[in-house]
Design an enzyme around this catalytic site. Structure first.
Site, PDB file in Angstrom:
ATOM      1  N   GLU A   1      66.336  22.146  -2.717  1.00 59.49           N
ATOM      2  CA  GLU A   1      66.792  23.528  -2.523  1.00 59.49           C
ATOM      3  C   GLU A   1      66.488  23.847  -1.070  1.00 59.49           C
ATOM      4  O   GLU A   1      65.319  23.952  -0.691  1.00 59.49           O
ATOM      5  CB  GLU A   1      66.054  24.444  -3.499  1.00 59.49           C
TER       6      GLU A   1
ATOM      7  N   GLU B   1      69.825  28.635  10.914  1.00 58.34           N
ATOM      8  CA  GLU B   1      68.939  29.419  10.060  1.00 58.34           C
ATOM      9  C   GLU B   1      67.751  29.887  10.906  1.00 58.34           C
ATOM     10  O   GLU B   1      66.978  29.069  11.414  1.00 58.34           O
ATOM     11  CB  GLU B   1      68.444  28.561   8.895  1.00 58.34           C
TER      12      GLU B   1
ATOM     13  N   CYS C   1      65.670  31.689   1.764  1.00 58.74           N
ATOM     14  CA  CYS C   1      66.682  30.653   1.939  1.00 58.74           C
ATOM     15  C   CYS C   1      68.084  31.236   1.791  1.00 58.74           C
ATOM     16  O   CYS C   1      69.027  30.755   2.385  1.00 58.74           O
ATOM     17  CB  CYS C   1      66.448  29.539   0.928  1.00 58.74           C
TER      18      CYS C   1
ATOM     19  N   LYS D   1      52.512  19.585  -4.278  1.00 58.61           N
ATOM     20  CA  LYS D   1      51.992  19.673  -2.913  1.00 58.61           C
ATOM     21  C   LYS D   1      52.433  21.029  -2.369  1.00 58.61           C
ATOM     22  O   LYS D   1      53.571  21.209  -1.955  1.00 58.61           O
ATOM     23  CB  LYS D   1      52.586  18.528  -2.065  1.00 58.61           C
TER      24      LYS D   1
HETATM   25  P1  NAI Z   1      59.388  22.101   5.811  1.00 56.87           P
HETATM   26  O1  NAI Z   1      60.620  21.668   5.114  1.00 56.87           O
HETATM   27  O2  NAI Z   1      58.846  21.209   6.876  1.00 56.87           O
HETATM   28  O3  NAI Z   1      58.202  22.339   4.752  1.00 56.87           O
HETATM   29  C1  NAI Z   1      58.374  22.558   3.376  1.00 56.87           C
HETATM   30  C2  NAI Z   1      57.405  21.682   2.590  1.00 56.87           C
HETATM   31  O4  NAI Z   1      57.694  20.318   2.863  1.00 56.87           O
HETATM   32  C3  NAI Z   1      55.938  21.878   2.954  1.00 56.87           C
HETATM   33  O5  NAI Z   1      55.140  21.744   1.792  1.00 56.87           O
HETATM   34  C4  NAI Z   1      55.673  20.722   3.904  1.00 56.87           C
HETATM   35  O6  NAI Z   1      54.310  20.347   3.958  1.00 56.87           O
HETATM   36  C5  NAI Z   1      56.515  19.633   3.280  1.00 56.87           C
HETATM   37  N1  NAI Z   1      56.910  18.538   4.189  1.00 56.87           N
HETATM   38  C6  NAI Z   1      57.117  18.601   5.520  1.00 56.87           C
HETATM   39  N2  NAI Z   1      57.444  17.383   6.005  1.00 56.87           N
HETATM   40  C7  NAI Z   1      57.448  16.537   4.964  1.00 56.87           C
HETATM   41  C8  NAI Z   1      57.693  15.124   4.826  1.00 56.87           C
HETATM   42  N3  NAI Z   1      58.001  14.359   5.877  1.00 56.87           N
HETATM   43  N4  NAI Z   1      57.605  14.575   3.600  1.00 56.87           N
HETATM   44  C9  NAI Z   1      57.293  15.327   2.521  1.00 56.87           C
HETATM   45  N5  NAI Z   1      57.023  16.657   2.591  1.00 56.87           N
HETATM   46  C10 NAI Z   1      57.113  17.256   3.803  1.00 56.87           C
HETATM   47  O7  NAI Z   1      59.642  23.554   6.398  1.00 56.87           O
HETATM   48  P2  NAI Z   1      58.765  24.325   7.510  1.00 56.87           P
HETATM   49  O8  NAI Z   1      58.449  23.379   8.626  1.00 56.87           O
HETATM   50  O9  NAI Z   1      57.658  25.016   6.843  1.00 56.87           O
HETATM   51  O10 NAI Z   1      59.804  25.415   8.009  1.00 56.87           O
HETATM   52  C11 NAI Z   1      60.825  25.042   8.934  1.00 56.87           C
HETATM   53  C12 NAI Z   1      62.110  25.751   8.638  1.00 56.87           C
HETATM   54  O11 NAI Z   1      62.593  25.333   7.356  1.00 56.87           O
HETATM   55  C13 NAI Z   1      62.019  27.263   8.511  1.00 56.87           C
HETATM   56  O12 NAI Z   1      62.060  27.898   9.751  1.00 56.87           O
HETATM   57  C14 NAI Z   1      63.215  27.565   7.670  1.00 56.87           C
HETATM   58  O13 NAI Z   1      64.369  27.606   8.475  1.00 56.87           O
HETATM   59  C15 NAI Z   1      63.302  26.375   6.731  1.00 56.87           C
HETATM   60  N6  NAI Z   1      62.695  26.660   5.426  1.00 56.87           N
HETATM   61  C16 NAI Z   1      63.513  26.884   4.354  1.00 56.87           C
HETATM   62  C17 NAI Z   1      62.967  27.215   3.124  1.00 56.87           C
HETATM   63  C18 NAI Z   1      63.821  27.470   1.942  1.00 56.87           C
HETATM   64  O14 NAI Z   1      63.412  28.202   1.048  1.00 56.87           O
HETATM   65  N7  NAI Z   1      64.974  26.869   1.840  1.00 56.87           N
HETATM   66  C19 NAI Z   1      61.534  27.384   2.942  1.00 56.87           C
HETATM   67  C20 NAI Z   1      60.752  27.078   4.109  1.00 56.87           C
HETATM   68  C21 NAI Z   1      61.338  26.748   5.289  1.00 56.87           C
END
Ligand code: NAI
Ligand code: MG
Length: 491
Positions: free
Chosen positions: A263, A394, A297, A188
């Site tokens: 991660e 973050e 990250c 996904k």
């Molecule tokens: P997110 O964690 O919501 O999204 C990442 C993935 O998870 C996307 O594919 C999203 O569709 C999916 N997702 C979201 N809610 C879910 C659920 N309930 N069940 C299963 N999958 C789900 O992150 P988002 O909203 O894009 O970004 C928010 C913050 O997260 C950013 O500002 C940043 O601080 C952090 N982040 C950290 C990352 C890393 O590499 N560790 C990457 C992206 C965001």
């Protein structure tokens, strides 16, 4: 001062916008689509099939069938490796097209997509291709007249949920160990950046992956992502993204006791001692935070600078940061493109305001660039204290917090005073100090006199709330295999 040039109107090639299920490209069961946006222009690039529970169910069934009874199960390990090498070769022969697609959908400078992301993607597949026929168990001398051995079997159907910051690289980190181990996958991609994963899906089919081995369902997290986590046909979830999301996933995955690897984010300390090569440390601080628009990250977002070097260091840092060119990610001399979307842009701007309100000194940037596209000026706050929001949360954007420290015990304690533990770096010419920091900092990766050095062979992942499990390297195979113990009576 950084300026945004008018972002070029990109001329997209034909994109795959459907979902990949059981070797075929399809529309969503509901017929719904969602728009993916060019973050440099805020224009819609394409409408993409929007998956939800029904599509996830079809994809999981296809992956289940491919795993349980398809030809994949009988594919020799060495042939899995050969297939992956073929896939890597195909990616390499499409490298320019893929880099452009990544930049179009994500906004990162083309220079980086082409010269950093794509080479790492290709290297990752080649590295794990080499593992495919080297995943094996042990023979074990147990008591009695028995022959006992273990074998490592693929964990099964892997559900993989990835973010938008390194869209293709995250596909590689997820697919490569899973497919090398013999799993089948349902991916996904992030709703912000689905296009490059879909193009990789086309290339995977072209390479010859059998139907159902690789499935891709674009869509939103709360619908498609959650359905994947809840599906009883999925054996394992691998997720990269926000800690808050991981907690929801962990709770939902508990229902079916899925294996999980996470991660997650960080607030990584980058520690500069006065005895460091300050020129290199300044370069490392800039790379460590501003790479990829700060959307990493492992960003070195807490820059601890020893007091005696602080004034000189900050002067050189600010000078370098102000020279960064913000603008059209397709321009060859652009250092920084737009943030990925409006939500990230708004989050970053709110932290800049918090930094000012809490009394930190903004010494570079601090504002939006231009009036179209999600561009943020490279921003540095000085005189940041540990309790400020910009030192704790973050931000995931081009905002660097400079914090003073005096001596080693103090900086170790302060560096560790966070729920995160993804990465850390130390800059010093004193080898003892470097090793002491590497030893005492609670983080999954420590860089000494360097930053953001990634290699497919080197495990990556977090301590504490930065993650569970490791990706890359031999360690990544652990999370895509089950160990089976077989005991044979010799009587
Ligand atoms: P997110 O964690 O919501 O999204 C990442 C993935 O998870 C996307 O594919 C999203 O569709 C999916 N997702 C979201 N809610 C879910 C659920 N309930 N069940 C299963 N999958 C789900 O992150 P988002 O909203 O894009 O970004 C928010 C913050 O997260 C950013 O500002 C940043 O601080 C952090 N982040 C950290 C990352 C890393 O590499 N560790 C990457 C992206 C965001
Ligand atoms: Mg979210």
């Amino acid at each position: 001062m950084a300026t945004a040039t008018k972002p070029r109107r990109a001329t997209p090639k034909t994109h795959q916008t459907q979902m990949l299920i059981d070797g075929k490209w399809r529309s969503s069961a509901s017929g719904k689509t969602f728009a993916t946006i060019n973050p440099a222009t805020e224009e819609v690039i394409a409408e993409v099939a929007e998956g939800d529970a029904a599509d996830i169910d079809a994809a999981v069934k296809a992956a289940r069938k491919a795993f349980d009874s398809g030809p994949w199960r009988k594919t020799d390990a060495r042939d899995r490796g050969r297939l992956m090498n073929k896939f890597a070769d195909l990616i390499e022969s499409h490298i320019d097209e893929l880099a452009e697609l990544e930049t179009l959908d994500n906004g990162k400078p083309l220079r980086e997509s082409r010269n950093a992301d794509l080479p790492l993607v290709i290297d990752c597949f080649r590295y794990f291709a080499g593992w495919a026929d080297k995943i094996h168990g042990q023979t074990i001398p147990i008591r009695g007249d028995y022959f006992c051995y273990t074998k490592l079997e693929p964990v099964g159907v892997a559900g993989q949920i990835i973010p938008w910051n390194f869209p293709m690289l995250m596909v590689a980190w997820k697919w490569a160990p899973a497919l090398a181990a013999g799993c089948t996958v349902v991916l996904k991609p992030a709703e912000q950046t689905p296009l490059s994963a879909l193009r990789l899906g086309e290339l995977a089919l072209e390479a010859g992956y059998p139907a159902g081995v690789v499935n891709i369902v674009p869509g939103y997290g709360e619908t498609a992502g959650a359905a994947l986590v809840n599906h009883p046909g999925v054996d394992k979830i691998a997720f990269t993204g926000e800690g808050r999301t991981a907690k929801i996933i962990m709770r939902n995955a508990a229902e079916t006791l899925k294996r999980i690897t996470f991660e997650l984010g960080g607030k990584s300390p980058n520690i500069v001692f006065a005895d460091a090569d300050l020129g290199k440390a300044v370069d490392g601080a800039v790379l460590g935070l501003f790479l990829n628009q700060g959307q990493c990250c492992c960003a070195g977002s807490r820059l601890f600078v020893q007091e005696s070097a602080h004034a000189e260091f900050v002067e050189r840092l600010v000078d370098k940061v102000k020279k960064r060119k913000v603008g059209d990610p397709f321009d060859a001399d652009t250092d920084q493109g737009p943030q990925v979307d409006q939500a990230q842009f708004d989050k970053i701007m709110s932290y800049i305001e918090k930094g000012r309100n809490e009394g930190a000194k903004c010494v570079a940037g601090g504002s939006r660039v231009g009036d179209r596209g999600y561009f943020v000026a490279p921003t540095v706050f000085d005189d940041v204290t540990d309790r400020m929001a910009i030192a704790r949360d973050e931000i995931f954007g081009p905002v660097l917090s400079v914090i003073k420290f005096r001596e080693i015990d103090e900086v170790v304690e302060r560096a560790n005073a966070t729920d995160y533990g993804l990465a850390a770096a130390v800059w010093t010419r004193d080898i003892g100090k470097a090793h002491a920091i590497a030893d005492r900092v609670r983080a999954g990766t420590v860089w000494v006199n360097c930053y953001d050095v990634f290699d497919a062979a080197a495990p990556f992942g977090g301590f504490k709330q930065s993650g569970i499990g490791r990706e890359l390297g031999q360690k990544a195979l652990d999370v895509y295999t089950e160990s089976k113990t077989v005991t044979v009576s010799l009587d």
